[in-house]
Design an enzyme around this catalytic site. Structure first.
Site, PDB file in Angstrom:
ATOM      1  N   SER A 111     -30.308  22.953 -37.308  1.00 27.11           N
ATOM      2  CA  SER A 111     -31.526  23.308 -36.447  1.00 27.11           C
ATOM      3  C   SER A 111     -31.694  24.744 -36.704  1.00 27.11           C
ATOM      4  O   SER A 111     -30.969  25.555 -36.594  1.00 27.11           O
ATOM      5  CB  SER A 111     -31.552  23.029 -35.119  1.00 27.11           C
ATOM      6  OG  SER A 111     -31.377  21.600 -34.758  1.00 27.11           O
ATOM      7  N   ASP A 139     -41.775  23.751 -32.139  1.00 28.01           N
ATOM      8  CA  ASP A 139     -40.624  24.236 -32.233  1.00 28.01           C
ATOM      9  C   ASP A 139     -40.209  25.117 -33.124  1.00 28.01           C
ATOM     10  O   ASP A 139     -39.745  25.365 -34.170  1.00 28.01           O
ATOM     11  CB  ASP A 139     -39.652  22.967 -32.678  1.00 28.01           C
ATOM     12  CG  ASP A 139     -38.497  23.012 -32.295  1.00 28.01           C
ATOM     13  OD1 ASP A 139     -37.881  24.168 -31.726  1.00 28.01           O
ATOM     14  OD2 ASP A 139     -37.531  22.308 -32.835  1.00 28.01           O
ATOM     15  N   HIS A 155     -35.810  24.935 -29.601  1.00 32.11           N
ATOM     16  CA  HIS A 155     -34.874  24.320 -28.814  1.00 32.11           C
ATOM     17  C   HIS A 155     -33.347  24.786 -29.095  1.00 32.11           C
ATOM     18  O   HIS A 155     -32.669  24.408 -28.055  1.00 32.11           O
ATOM     19  CB  HIS A 155     -34.619  22.681 -29.364  1.00 32.11           C
ATOM     20  CG  HIS A 155     -34.236  22.538 -30.441  1.00 32.11           C
ATOM     21  ND1 HIS A 155     -34.927  22.508 -32.033  1.00 32.11           N
ATOM     22  CD2 HIS A 155     -33.049  22.210 -30.886  1.00 32.11           C
ATOM     23  CE1 HIS A 155     -33.821  22.161 -32.776  1.00 32.11           C
ATOM     24  NE2 HIS A 155     -32.528  22.126 -32.181  1.00 32.11           N
TER      25      HIS A 155
END
Length: 559
Positions: free
Chosen positions: A510, A404, A355
């Site tokens: 992330s 992801d 992402h």
């Protein structure tokens, strides 16, 4: 008259101290204390007030004479000549001052110290660590080791002033050693008001591989491999044809170098890796051996964090050397911005979250930085790479964040990209069948926000300690009906208390690592993916389950 004379004598006494006053007087206060020391960074050596030494001049073949004066290093160039006898280890070149007996060693890459006796690339110890000459300086309790040359150790059995200190690896440094053949490397620490010994937290090298691979440059390799890169067979180190060569079984220190009546690969001169003498086309020459370095993934020099903040703890990159920072060029203005975290899994490959790349940035707009403690401040040992390409999982779902995961290839002119150091290293990939017990404690790291409402990322790398949730607690029901798939795992802080005290990942983390210790090596278990807020009680963070993507990772790395 007597009273006036007495007053005069008292005044004189104030102006001129009595002769023996200096015996008990305390004159040494302030910055000019006799305890002032100087640190010579090229040799990583500490010198006391008025001590002198030689050192190579930067970007020059000349040598300079230095002296420690009130905490300042003062130097000037001096003439030198080659040493009359070898004094430098690991292939160092010895030069001696022309008009006095001091000497200096020009060390090859990877070695420092007065005699080039410190191996900066040694990240683990073999067997008992008797030959360990690395730079680990932290005890198991997290205490910093004391310099072996410190005066407080003068009455201890092992210190840098022993006659055989050099042979034992002791010197003007505080690195872990095993001079008494104990179970593993140790050092002196100051604990509970006294100086005592403590084992170091230095990691042991993987067992069972010493015969097939080498650690660092292979200086301590003592295996039995005897073939070169051209598949030629090594000559015995005691072969008659080697008479006159520098490194043979007849050297006075041959045993220490691993040379003898055998033809096994060795690295007696601190070269890039193990080598041996061979005969090629009836000519005597040498070749590197057909060997690979041992895996040092998941090893680190962990430093206990000193500062607690919201969401975790400030930490140092040496505690998480696999942490990567990914930057992207700004679209409409010069400069760049921090994008996401990542994790180094091999010399030229970094894993991150899919992402992070929803905008499909051109690869030449991306940059990966390794070895950085502060997010935007360059580190002393950092390494920066452009991106050759990046691969986003073909089945990534930008709605549910299923699959992801992304893989970035670092650009390099050779097969080697990232150079291993105390600040840069790889995390281990897990075994395909890895199943850790519920509530196993693991670590995450990143440069993300302290809390969800913060407008800024952290200036410094943080770490957080979380526990793996059971699969029964990692469901949509426990995450406000958000989709949770088998490609995800959950982890969170299970302690009771206010939300501000709980550890968790947050925006900006992330793509970073969730690592768990397996057999004393930090193993990549998850990739930071998504969550609901940051650090909420009984609400875990969600991570990409790495074991589900091992084939995908290896297949793409081979292309």
């Amino acid at each position: 008259m007597k009273r006036e004379l007495l007053c005069v004598l008292l005044l004189c006494g104030l102006a001129f101290p009595l002769p023996d006053q200096g015996i008990h007087g305390r004159f040494r206060r302030g910055a000019r204390s006799y305890r002032a020391t100087c640190r010579d960074e090229p040799t990583q050596t500490t010198y006391q007030q008025h001590q002198s030494w030689l050192r190579p001049m930067l970007r020059s073949s000349r040598v300079e004479y230095c002296r420690c004066n009130s905490g300042l290093v003062q130097c000037h160039s001096v003439p030198v000549r080659s040493c009359s006898e070898p004094r430098c280890f690991n292939g160092g070149t010895c030069q001696q001052a022309l008009y006095f007996s001091d000497f200096v060693c020009q060390c090859p890459d990877g070695f420092v110290g007065k005699r080039c006796d410190i191996d900066t690339r040694a990240t683990c110890f073999e067997e008992q660590g008797i030959t360990y000459r690395g730079t680990w300086s932290t005890a198991e309790s997290g205490a910093e080791c004391i310099n072996w040359n410190s005066s407080v150790l003068s009455l201890k059995p092992y210190n840098a002033r022993r006659p055989n200190a050099i042979k034992l690896g002791l010197g003007n440094h505080n690195y872990c050693r095993n001079p008494d053949r104990d179970l593993k490397p140790w050092c002196y620490v100051f604990k509970a008001g006294k100086y005592t010994t403590e084992f170091c937290s230095t990691p042991a090298c993987p067992k069972g591989k010493s015969e097939d691979c080498y650690v660092g440059k292979g200086v301590t390799y003592r295996g039995t491999h005897s073939l070169t890169t051209s598949q030629a067979s090594c000559l015995p180190w005691n072969s008659i044809v080697l008479m006159g060569k520098s490194y043979t079984a007849w050297r006075t220190n041959s045993q220490a170098l691993g040379l003898g009546r055998h033809n096994y690969c060795r690295n007696p001169d601190g070269d890039a890796r193990p080598w041996c003498h061979v005969m090629k086309d009836r000519k005597l020459t040498w070749e590197y051996c057909d060997m690979s370095p041992c895996s040092t993934c998941g090893l680190r020099q962990y430093k206990r964090p000193q500062f607690r903040i919201k969401g975790g703890l400030y930490t140092d990159i040496t505690s998480h050397p696999w942490q990567a920072a990914i930057f992207v060029k700004n679209k409409r203005s010069p400069g760049e911005r921090f994008l996401c975290g990542g994790v180094l899994i091999s010399s030229c490959w970094v894993l991150s979250a899919a992402h992070c790349f929803l905008e499909r940035f051109p690869p030449n707009h991306l940059k990966v930085v390794l070895g950085r403690t502060y997010r935007v401040v360059p580190g002393e040992e950092e390494q920066t790479f452009e991106i050759e390409k990046y691969i986003v999982h073909e089945e990534f779902d930008d709605d549910t964040y299923d699959n992801d995961i992304a893989l970035l290839q670092l650009r390099s002119q050779s097969k080697q990209c990232a150079q291993e150091s105390s600040s840069v290293g790889t995390a281990c990939l897990p075994d395909p069948n890895l199943q850790l017990p519920d509530w196993t404690e693991c670590e995450l790291s990143g440069y993300g926000k302290h809390e969800a409402s913060s407008p800024f990322f952290s200036d410094r790398l943080k770490e957080a300690h979380v526990r793996l949730y059971p699969s029964s607690r990692c469901t949509s029901q426990h995450l406000f009906n958000k989709t949770v798939t088998n490609n995800m795992l959950c982890a969170g802080d299970t302690r009771s208390g206010g939300n501000q005290d709980l550890h968790d990942a947050c925006q900006g983390d992330s793509g970073g690592p969730l690592v768990c210790m397996i057999n004393k090596q930090m193993t990549l278990t998850g990739i930071i993916s998504w969550g609901l807020g940051c650090g909420q009680k009984d609400v875990p963070g969600v991570y990409t389950k790495v074991t589900n993507y091992l084939d995908w990772i290896h297949d793409n790395m081979k292309q």
